[in-house]
Write a protein that holds these residues in place. Structure first.
Motif, short mmCIF file in Angstrom:
data_model
loop_
_atom_site.label_atom_id
_atom_site.label_comp_id
_atom_site.label_asym_id
_atom_site.label_seq_id
_atom_site.Cartn_x
_atom_site.Cartn_y
_atom_site.Cartn_z
N ARG A 11 -2.20 -0.08 -14.50
CA ARG A 11 -1.05 -0.29 -13.61
C ARG A 11 -1.46 -1.27 -12.52
O ARG A 11 -2.55 -1.18 -11.95
N GLU A 12 -0.57 -2.21 -12.23
CA GLU A 12 -0.89 -3.23 -11.23
C GLU A 12 0.23 -3.34 -10.20
O GLU A 12 1.40 -3.07 -10.49
N LEU A 13 -0.16 -3.78 -9.03
CA LEU A 13 0.79 -3.98 -7.95
C LEU A 13 1.68 -5.19 -8.25
O LEU A 13 1.20 -6.23 -8.70
N VAL A 14 2.95 -5.05 -7.99
CA VAL A 14 3.87 -6.17 -8.10
C VAL A 14 4.28 -6.65 -6.70
O VAL A 14 4.15 -7.83 -6.38
N ALA A 15 4.75 -5.73 -5.89
CA ALA A 15 5.19 -6.10 -4.55
C ALA A 15 5.30 -4.85 -3.69
O ALA A 15 5.55 -3.76 -4.22
N THR A 16 5.08 -5.01 -2.39
CA THR A 16 5.23 -3.91 -1.46
C THR A 16 6.03 -4.36 -0.24
O THR A 16 6.04 -5.55 0.10
N ALA A 17 6.67 -3.41 0.40
CA ALA A 17 7.43 -3.68 1.61
C ALA A 17 7.27 -2.49 2.55
O ALA A 17 7.55 -1.35 2.17
N THR A 18 6.79 -2.75 3.76
CA THR A 18 6.61 -1.68 4.72
C THR A 18 7.91 -1.44 5.49
O THR A 18 8.84 -2.25 5.46
N SER A 19 7.94 -0.33 6.20
CA SER A 19 9.11 -0.02 7.01
C SER A 19 9.27 -1.03 8.14
O SER A 19 10.39 -1.23 8.63
N GLY A 20 8.18 -1.68 8.51
CA GLY A 20 8.25 -2.67 9.57
C GLY A 20 8.65 -4.05 9.10
O GLY A 20 8.79 -4.98 9.90
N GLY A 21 8.80 -4.21 7.78
CA GLY A 21 9.27 -5.49 7.26
C GLY A 21 8.20 -6.37 6.65
O GLY A 21 8.50 -7.48 6.19
N SER A 22 6.97 -5.93 6.64
CA SER A 22 5.91 -6.73 6.01
C SER A 22 6.03 -6.63 4.49
O SER A 22 6.22 -5.56 3.95
#
Length: 120
Positions: free
Chosen positions: A44-55
């Motif tokens: 399994r690999e990371l595709v994309a992430t989004a934090t609650s702060g918008g990063s």
């Protein structure tokens, strides 16, 4: 707490798909959310992430093609995938680092996955 993905399917190379992930249940707060994928025989690999702060962060392989977004009011995350190619074929999973009502800690929750198949 439950995460449910939708929007996967079969698409030709060069096409687009939009995945959705809805978080439901007794939620106190959601921190980071992300999309991961796992192709047959691969980790399994990371595709994309989004934090609650918008990063926002993308894997190099999807930069400029995929866009992650969140609708915090609806506890929903999206992944717009454009210019798809056969190498994008995988099961796509959403994840959320969240604190459930009644629990002290922040834990990672996963959806069941949605299949994306790109034909050449």
């Amino acid at each position: 707490v439950q995460l449910v993905e939708s929007g996967g399917g079969l698409v030709q190379a060069g096409g687009s798909l939009r995945l959705s992930c809805v978080v439901s249940g007794s939620i106190f707060s959601i921190n980071a959310m992300g999309w991961f994928r796992q192709a047959p025989g691969k980790q399994r690999e990371l595709v994309a992430t989004a934090t609650s702060g918008g990063s926002i962060n993308y894997a190099d392989s999807v930069k400029c093609r995929f866009t992650i977004s969140r609708d915090n009011a609806k506890n929903t995350m999206y992944l717009q995938m454009n210019s798809l190619n056969p190498e994008d074929t995988a099961v796509y999973y959403c994840s959320a680092d969240l604190r459930a009502d009644g629990l002290r800690g922040v834990y990672v929750y996963w959806g069941q996955g949605t299949q994306v198949t790109v034909s050449s």
